[in-house]
Design a protein around this motif. Structure first.
Motif, PDB file in Angstrom:
ATOM      1  N   ASN A  50      16.011   6.635 -36.719  1.00 36.49           N
ATOM      2  CA  ASN A  50      15.620   5.585 -37.731  1.00 36.49           C
ATOM      3  C   ASN A  50      16.067   4.258 -37.318  1.00 36.49           C
ATOM      4  OD1 ASN A  50      13.877   7.357 -39.429  1.00 36.49           O
ATOM      5  ND2 ASN A  50      15.624   7.437 -40.994  1.00 36.49           N
ATOM      6  N   GLU A  51      17.665   4.237 -36.792  1.00 36.21           N
ATOM      7  CA  GLU A  51      17.925   3.038 -36.394  1.00 36.21           C
ATOM      8  C   GLU A  51      17.690   2.657 -35.164  1.00 36.21           C
ATOM      9  OE1 GLU A  51      19.442   5.949 -37.580  1.00 36.21           O
ATOM     10  OE2 GLU A  51      21.145   5.229 -38.854  1.00 36.21           O
ATOM     11  N   ILE A  52      17.213   3.758 -34.174  1.00 35.15           N
ATOM     12  CA  ILE A  52      16.687   3.207 -33.005  1.00 35.15           C
ATOM     13  C   ILE A  52      15.199   2.585 -32.965  1.00 35.15           C
ATOM     14  CG2 ILE A  52      15.594   4.396 -30.691  1.00 35.15           C
ATOM     15  CD1 ILE A  52      17.945   6.240 -31.008  1.00 35.15           C
ATOM     16  N   THR A  53      14.382   3.286 -34.033  1.00 38.70           N
ATOM     17  CA  THR A  53      12.852   2.686 -34.188  1.00 38.70           C
ATOM     18  C   THR A  53      13.257   1.273 -34.699  1.00 38.70           C
ATOM     19  OG1 THR A  53      12.257   4.950 -34.809  1.00 38.70           O
ATOM     20  CG2 THR A  53      11.021   3.136 -35.437  1.00 38.70           C
ATOM     21  N   GLU A  54      14.199   1.021 -35.699  1.00 33.68           N
ATOM     22  CA  GLU A  54      14.096  -0.365 -36.300  1.00 33.68           C
ATOM     23  C   GLU A  54      14.908  -1.342 -35.395  1.00 33.68           C
ATOM     24  OE1 GLU A  54      13.522  -1.420 -39.243  1.00 33.68           O
ATOM     25  OE2 GLU A  54      12.676   0.400 -39.471  1.00 33.68           O
ATOM     26  N   GLU A  97       9.452   0.491 -17.353  1.00 32.71           N
ATOM     27  CA  GLU A  97       8.272   0.809 -17.827  1.00 32.71           C
ATOM     28  C   GLU A  97       8.127   1.130 -19.213  1.00 32.71           C
ATOM     29  OE1 GLU A  97       6.190   5.321 -17.129  1.00 32.71           O
ATOM     30  OE2 GLU A  97       6.863   4.369 -15.242  1.00 32.71           O
ATOM     31  N   PHE A  98       9.442   1.665 -19.780  1.00 32.07           N
ATOM     32  CA  PHE A  98       9.357   1.681 -21.324  1.00 32.07           C
ATOM     33  C   PHE A  98       9.114   0.396 -21.787  1.00 32.07           C
ATOM     34  CE2 PHE A  98      11.997   1.204 -25.106  1.00 32.07           C
ATOM     35  CZ  PHE A  98      11.428   1.998 -26.042  1.00 32.07           C
ATOM     36  N   VAL A 108      22.322  16.140 -19.470  1.00 32.98           N
ATOM     37  CA  VAL A 108      21.125  15.729 -20.164  1.00 32.98           C
ATOM     38  C   VAL A 108      21.525  14.464 -20.888  1.00 32.98           C
ATOM     39  CG1 VAL A 108      19.159  15.850 -21.797  1.00 32.98           C
ATOM     40  CG2 VAL A 108      19.948  17.781 -20.436  1.00 32.98           C
ATOM     41  N   CYS A 109      21.082  13.432 -20.883  1.00 33.09           N
ATOM     42  CA  CYS A 109      21.295  12.182 -21.622  1.00 33.09           C
ATOM     43  C   CYS A 109      19.976  11.797 -22.172  1.00 33.09           C
ATOM     44  CB  CYS A 109      21.623  10.947 -20.729  1.00 33.09           C
ATOM     45  SG  CYS A 109      23.372  11.153 -19.917  1.00 33.09           S
ATOM     46  N   GLU A 110      19.809  11.839 -23.605  1.00 32.71           N
ATOM     47  CA  GLU A 110      18.585  11.584 -24.459  1.00 32.71           C
ATOM     48  C   GLU A 110      18.909  10.809 -25.372  1.00 32.71           C
ATOM     49  OE1 GLU A 110      16.852  15.131 -24.971  1.00 32.71           O
ATOM     50  OE2 GLU A 110      18.484  16.076 -25.914  1.00 32.71           O
ATOM     51  N   TYR A 129      10.261   5.515 -30.228  1.00 35.22           N
ATOM     52  CA  TYR A 129      11.504   6.602 -29.979  1.00 35.22           C
ATOM     53  C   TYR A 129      10.837   7.786 -29.153  1.00 35.22           C
ATOM     54  CZ  TYR A 129      14.717  10.132 -31.035  1.00 35.22           C
ATOM     55  OH  TYR A 129      15.369  11.306 -31.037  1.00 35.22           O
ATOM     56  N   ASP A 130       9.680   8.190 -29.335  1.00 37.18           N
ATOM     57  CA  ASP A 130       9.160   9.063 -28.398  1.00 37.18           C
ATOM     58  C   ASP A 130       8.773   8.832 -27.129  1.00 37.18           C
ATOM     59  OD1 ASP A 130       8.950  10.736 -30.675  1.00 37.18           O
ATOM     60  OD2 ASP A 130       6.935  10.265 -31.337  1.00 37.18           O
ATOM     61  N   ASN A 131       8.546   7.478 -26.743  1.00 35.38           N
ATOM     62  CA  ASN A 131       8.550   7.110 -25.315  1.00 35.38           C
ATOM     63  C   ASN A 131       9.963   7.041 -24.605  1.00 35.38           C
ATOM     64  OD1 ASN A 131       5.818   7.385 -25.380  1.00 35.38           O
ATOM     65  ND2 ASN A 131       5.594   5.395 -26.025  1.00 35.38           N
TER      66      ASN A 131
END
Length: 157
Positions: free
Chosen positions: A105-109, A51-52, A96-98, A59-61
């Motif tokens: 920043n690294e995730i977004t890139e 779904e993602f 919690v795994c998040e 990042y927010d999703n």
């Protein structure tokens, strides 16, 4: 006084009974190594990842995984609180795994650069009580044992 309750899980094959027992065992263990051994790619719901990937890959999703154990009995005060998805004061522990915000920043890139990439490596794992106190396998809040019968057959037994 500790109250014992018996519960029975009934369902068709491949309906998730073993997954529920494994989730309980993982949270009760407070062991990050156990989560890493299984792998977040096997623990985070594949439909949530799909779904993602089919929606806005931001990042927010990113999905998060929360496993909570609500406890009934007499426990120390440090497991009692409202740090749970219901927001009610009770005894319990959670995992919690998040996505780790330190690496936003690294995730977004990475999400921009690779269309089929999911950032499991950037997830953080935290065990805590409903009082929001961290715990580990060294500071266990309850004792548990899981008997895995998947390898049981007449020769093995």
């Amino acid at each position: 006084m500790l109250l014992n309750q018996n519960h029975i899980l009934i369902g068709d094959n491949e309906s998730g009974k073993s997954s529920i027992l494994q989730a309980i065992d993982i949270v009760a263990s407070g062991n990050i190594h156990r989560v890493e051994t299984i792998g977040l790619d096997r623990m985070i719901n594949i439909e949530a990842v799909q779904e993602f990937n089919a929606s806005q890959r931001t990042y927010d999703n990113l999905p998060k995984m929360i496993i909570e154990l609500y406890l009934n009995g007499e426990f120390s005060h440090d497991v009692n609180g409202k740090n749970n998805s219901d927001g009610i004061i009770c005894d319990g522990i959670r995992l919690v795994c998040e996505p780790n915000p330190d690496f936003q920043n690294e995730i977004t890139e990475s999400l921009k650069d690779q269309d089929d990439y999911f950032p499991y490596d950037y997830y953080k794992i935290r065990f805590s009580t409903f009082a929001n106190e961290g715990y580990t396998g060294y500071k266990k809040k309850l004792r548990s044992i899981l008997i895995d019968s998947t390898n049981m057959n007449s020769d093995y037994a």
